[in-house]
Design a protein around this motif. Structure first.
Motif, PDB file in Angstrom:
ATOM      1  N   ALA A 138      33.577  35.161  36.307  1.00 21.55           N
ATOM      2  CA  ALA A 138      32.367  34.770  37.036  1.00 21.55           C
ATOM      3  C   ALA A 138      31.176  35.028  36.133  1.00 21.55           C
ATOM      4  CB  ALA A 138      32.242  35.553  38.335  1.00 21.55           C
ATOM      5  N   LEU A 139      30.047  34.448  36.501  1.00 24.09           N
ATOM      6  CA  LEU A 139      28.809  34.644  35.755  1.00 24.09           C
ATOM      7  C   LEU A 139      27.680  34.915  36.733  1.00 24.09           C
ATOM      8  CD1 LEU A 139      27.307  32.997  32.717  1.00 24.09           C
ATOM      9  CD2 LEU A 139      26.116  32.592  34.863  1.00 24.09           C
ATOM     10  N   GLY A 140      26.816  35.860  36.384  1.00 27.12           N
ATOM     11  CA  GLY A 140      25.682  36.153  37.247  1.00 27.12           C
ATOM     12  C   GLY A 140      24.592  36.899  36.511  1.00 27.12           C
ATOM     13  N   ARG A 141      23.420  37.025  37.150  1.00 25.99           N
ATOM     14  CA  ARG A 141      22.302  37.740  36.541  1.00 25.99           C
ATOM     15  C   ARG A 141      22.521  39.246  36.599  1.00 25.99           C
ATOM     16  NH1 ARG A 141      18.327  36.047  40.225  1.00 25.99           N
ATOM     17  NH2 ARG A 141      17.040  37.746  39.493  1.00 25.99           N
ATOM     18  N   LEU A 142      22.963  39.771  37.749  1.00 24.90           N
ATOM     19  CA  LEU A 142      23.237  41.195  37.924  1.00 24.90           C
ATOM     20  C   LEU A 142      22.113  42.068  37.365  1.00 24.90           C
ATOM     21  CD1 LEU A 142      26.172  39.780  38.006  1.00 24.90           C
ATOM     22  CD2 LEU A 142      27.015  42.093  37.618  1.00 24.90           C
ATOM     23  N   ASN A 143      20.926  41.864  37.887  1.00 25.87           N
ATOM     24  CA  ASN A 143      19.770  42.576  37.356  1.00 25.87           C
ATOM     25  C   ASN A 143      19.091  43.403  38.446  1.00 25.87           C
ATOM     26  OD1 ASN A 143      17.552  43.349  35.771  1.00 25.87           O
ATOM     27  ND2 ASN A 143      17.528  41.398  34.700  1.00 25.87           N
ATOM     28  N   PRO A 144      19.704  44.545  38.838  1.00 26.00           N
ATOM     29  CA  PRO A 144      20.877  45.203  38.249  1.00 26.00           C
ATOM     30  C   PRO A 144      22.136  44.992  39.100  1.00 26.00           C
ATOM     31  CG  PRO A 144      19.672  46.781  39.551  1.00 26.00           C
ATOM     32  CD  PRO A 144      18.940  45.460  39.709  1.00 26.00           C
ATOM     33  N   ALA A 145      23.285  45.467  38.579  1.00 25.05           N
ATOM     34  CA  ALA A 145      24.561  45.377  39.293  1.00 25.05           C
ATOM     35  C   ALA A 145      24.543  46.277  40.531  1.00 25.05           C
ATOM     36  CB  ALA A 145      25.707  45.787  38.369  1.00 25.05           C
ATOM     37  N   THR A 146      25.239  45.827  41.593  1.00 24.06           N
ATOM     38  CA  THR A 146      25.232  46.535  42.875  1.00 24.06           C
ATOM     39  C   THR A 146      26.640  46.617  43.457  1.00 24.06           C
ATOM     40  OG1 THR A 146      25.033  44.557  44.275  1.00 24.06           O
ATOM     41  CG2 THR A 146      22.998  45.426  43.308  1.00 24.06           C
ATOM     42  N   THR A 147      26.738  47.248  44.636  1.00 22.44           N
ATOM     43  CA  THR A 147      28.012  47.275  45.356  1.00 22.44           C
ATOM     44  C   THR A 147      28.406  45.875  45.820  1.00 22.44           C
ATOM     45  OG1 THR A 147      26.775  47.825  47.377  1.00 22.44           O
ATOM     46  CG2 THR A 147      27.770  49.664  46.164  1.00 22.44           C
ATOM     47  N   GLY A 148      27.422  45.008  46.016  1.00 24.61           N
ATOM     48  CA  GLY A 148      27.736  43.625  46.363  1.00 24.61           C
ATOM     49  C   GLY A 148      28.446  42.925  45.220  1.00 24.61           C
ATOM     50  N   HIS A 149      28.003  43.179  44.005  1.00 19.72           N
ATOM     51  CA  HIS A 149      28.682  42.604  42.846  1.00 19.72           C
ATOM     52  C   HIS A 149      30.073  43.204  42.657  1.00 19.72           C
ATOM     53  CE1 HIS A 149      24.310  42.012  41.566  1.00 19.72           C
ATOM     54  NE2 HIS A 149      24.796  40.798  41.736  1.00 19.72           N
ATOM     55  N   GLU A 150      30.258  44.425  43.136  1.00 20.49           N
ATOM     56  CA  GLU A 150      31.575  45.050  43.030  1.00 20.49           C
ATOM     57  C   GLU A 150      32.614  44.257  43.820  1.00 20.49           C
ATOM     58  OE1 GLU A 150      33.327  49.564  43.129  1.00 20.49           O
ATOM     59  OE2 GLU A 150      31.943  48.979  44.729  1.00 20.49           O
ATOM     60  N   LEU A 151      32.201  43.672  44.929  1.00 27.53           N
ATOM     61  CA  LEU A 151      33.118  42.829  45.707  1.00 27.53           C
ATOM     62  C   LEU A 151      33.542  41.616  44.889  1.00 27.53           C
ATOM     63  CD1 LEU A 151      31.356  42.896  49.206  1.00 27.53           C
ATOM     64  CD2 LEU A 151      33.252  44.314  48.394  1.00 27.53           C
ATOM     65  N   LEU A 152      32.604  41.049  44.135  1.00 22.73           N
ATOM     66  CA  LEU A 152      32.925  39.925  43.250  1.00 22.73           C
ATOM     67  C   LEU A 152      33.899  40.365  42.167  1.00 22.73           C
ATOM     68  CD1 LEU A 152      32.510  37.091  42.026  1.00 22.73           C
ATOM     69  CD2 LEU A 152      30.467  37.994  40.880  1.00 22.73           C
ATOM     70  N   VAL A 153      33.640  41.514  41.553  1.00 27.51           N
ATOM     71  CA  VAL A 153      34.522  42.024  40.507  1.00 27.51           C
ATOM     72  C   VAL A 153      35.932  42.243  41.054  1.00 27.51           C
ATOM     73  CG1 VAL A 153      34.994  44.040  39.046  1.00 27.51           C
ATOM     74  CG2 VAL A 153      32.693  43.055  39.116  1.00 27.51           C
ATOM     75  N   ASN A 154      36.033  42.806  42.242  1.00 25.82           N
ATOM     76  CA  ASN A 154      37.346  43.035  42.843  1.00 25.82           C
ATOM     77  C   ASN A 154      38.072  41.717  43.107  1.00 25.82           C
ATOM     78  OD1 ASN A 154      36.951  45.786  42.791  1.00 25.82           O
ATOM     79  ND2 ASN A 154      36.228  45.903  44.907  1.00 25.82           N
ATOM     80  N   ALA A 155      37.312  40.695  43.495  1.00 27.98           N
ATOM     81  CA  ALA A 155      37.913  39.379  43.738  1.00 27.98           C
ATOM     82  C   ALA A 155      38.428  38.776  42.433  1.00 27.98           C
ATOM     83  CB  ALA A 155      36.898  38.453  44.395  1.00 27.98           C
ATOM     84  N   ILE A 156      37.673  38.947  41.352  1.00 32.56           N
ATOM     85  CA  ILE A 156      38.114  38.448  40.046  1.00 32.56           C
ATOM     86  C   ILE A 156      39.423  39.123  39.651  1.00 32.56           C
ATOM     87  CG2 ILE A 156      37.559  38.328  37.580  1.00 32.56           C
ATOM     88  CD1 ILE A 156      34.590  38.292  38.390  1.00 32.56           C
ATOM     89  N   LYS A 157      39.484  40.429  39.839  1.00 29.52           N
ATOM     90  CA  LYS A 157      40.652  41.201  39.418  1.00 29.52           C
ATOM     91  C   LYS A 157      41.904  40.866  40.219  1.00 29.52           C
ATOM     92  CE  LYS A 157      39.485  45.621  38.905  1.00 29.52           C
ATOM     93  NZ  LYS A 157      38.705  46.865  39.118  1.00 29.52           N
ATOM     94  N   LYS A 158      41.714  40.310  41.410  1.00 28.07           N
ATOM     95  CA  LYS A 158      42.862  39.922  42.232  1.00 28.07           C
ATOM     96  C   LYS A 158      43.458  38.579  41.809  1.00 28.07           C
ATOM     97  CE  LYS A 158      41.478  42.426  46.423  1.00 28.07           C
ATOM     98  NZ  LYS A 158      41.022  42.275  47.840  1.00 28.07           N
ATOM     99  N   GLU A 159      42.668  37.809  41.059  1.00 27.95           N
ATOM    100  CA  GLU A 159      43.153  36.511  40.616  1.00 27.95           C
ATOM    101  C   GLU A 159      44.112  36.676  39.431  1.00 27.95           C
ATOM    102  OE1 GLU A 159      42.750  33.582  41.999  1.00 27.95           O
ATOM    103  OE2 GLU A 159      41.447  34.375  43.577  1.00 27.95           O
ATOM    104  N   GLN A 160      44.801  35.607  39.087  1.00 26.45           N
ATOM    105  CA  GLN A 160      45.777  35.664  38.020  1.00 26.45           C
ATOM    106  C   GLN A 160      45.124  35.772  36.649  1.00 26.45           C
ATOM    107  OE1 GLN A 160      46.614  31.206  39.040  1.00 26.45           O
ATOM    108  NE2 GLN A 160      47.651  31.587  37.105  1.00 26.45           N
ATOM    109  N   GLY A 161      45.863  36.300  35.696  1.00 30.32           N
ATOM    110  CA  GLY A 161      45.392  36.370  34.314  1.00 30.32           C
ATOM    111  C   GLY A 161      44.457  37.533  34.052  1.00 30.32           C
ATOM    112  N   ASP A 162      43.741  37.435  32.944  1.00 27.94           N
ATOM    113  CA  ASP A 162      42.809  38.477  32.534  1.00 27.94           C
ATOM    114  C   ASP A 162      41.462  38.291  33.224  1.00 27.94           C
ATOM    115  OD1 ASP A 162      44.726  39.580  30.797  1.00 27.94           O
ATOM    116  OD2 ASP A 162      44.181  38.137  29.230  1.00 27.94           O
ATOM    117  N   SER A 163      40.764  39.401  33.404  1.00 26.95           N
ATOM    118  CA  SER A 163      39.525  39.402  34.193  1.00 26.95           C
ATOM    119  C   SER A 163      38.296  39.539  33.299  1.00 26.95           C
ATOM    120  CB  SER A 163      39.552  40.556  35.195  1.00 26.95           C
ATOM    121  OG  SER A 163      40.686  40.466  36.041  1.00 26.95           O
TER     122      SER A 163
END
Length: 259
Positions: A16-41
């Motif tokens: 995924a791509l985002g501004r994350l200025n700054p990163a939050t717990t909301g972005h953590e949900l996105l990161v967790n979703a990426i990690k659940k998908e196949q392949g490298d994160s």
């Protein structure tokens, strides 16, 4: 980001791509979703110059903060989503999964760009993936939990001088660094620390605040930044009280962030 050449059967990357200025717990949900998908994160942060009020941190600062906020994922910078896709292709990935939020106000999703330029050679990007799968994630911006947390809400806690609310929007692993980031953002955004409840005791300037000071800040802060705008505000209105300078800056930036 660790750069390496992909070998073996695993040639899929989820990102995924985002501004994350700054990163939050909301972005953590996105990161967790990426990690659940196949392949490298992978998580890419937009590589852009800081610009108040929405992009207070430099690319390097927000990259450092994101790496303190998330683990189990490779994090790097990219000018845009096409550059990010190109980078993955050059690393050897031939199948990608792109995750993005559903935004009714942006009918042209970035995933369409990735697909439109697949197999189209350009000077800055040249990729030709075997497959591009898109995962769209719903988001409730009004939710009180992590699903409603955003960078703009976290920045607002800084404007409100509320460290505890700021910490509530920061991931667990980033908690040891939360106060330092809070103070860094205060300095960048021109917010002076105040004791809790002090603002309630301060007298305000009535109509001058709404009719003169706040509009002046809104007009100038995007061009000159917070510190210079404060100086210009005092020069334009020599009789303005120091406390009203801070109040005008805070309320103007709040209006801009909500807009």
């Amino acid at each position: 980001m660790k750069i390496y050449e992909v070998t073996g059967a695993n040639k899929t990357a989820s990102f995924a791509l985002g501004r994350l200025n700054p990163a939050t717990t909301g972005h953590e949900l996105l990161v967790n979703a990426i990690k659940k998908e196949q392949g490298d994160s992978f998580l890419f942060l937009t590589d852009r110059a800081p610009k108040l009020p929405k992009d207070p941190l430099t690319s390097e600062d927000k990259l450092d903060w994101a790496r303190k906020s998330f683990n189990g994922i490779s994090i790097g910078l990219a000018k845009n989503v096409l550059i990010a896709a190109d980078r993955l292709y050059k690393l050897g990935y031939r199948d990608i999964v792109y995750l993005e939020g559903i935004d009714p106000e942006k009918p042209f999703p970035l995933s369409k760009l990735i697909k439109d330029y697949n197999g189209v050679k350009k000077d800055l990007h040249d990729y030709n993936f075997n497959s591009i799968r898109v995962v769209q994630l719903p988001r409730n911006a009004s939710a009180a939990d992590a699903s409603g947390m955003s960078a703009s809400k976290l920045r607002q806690t800084v404007m409100n001088n509320n460290l505890e609310e700021f910490k509530a929007g920061v991931t667990q692993i980033a908690q040891p660094y939360a106060e330092d980031m809070f103070k860094k953002l205060q300095g960048i955004m021109g917010v002076d620390p105040v004791e809790e409840g002090l603002l309630d005791l301060i007298s305000f300037s009535g109509n001058e605040m709404e009719e003169k000071y706040i509009p002046f800040v809104i007009k100038n802060v995007r061009r000159y930044g917070t510190q210079r705008t404060e100086r210009l505000l005092v020069k334009k209105f020599p009789k303005i009280k120091p406390v009203d300078v801070k109040r005008a800056m805070r309320q103007a930036l709040d209006i801009i962030n909500k807009g």
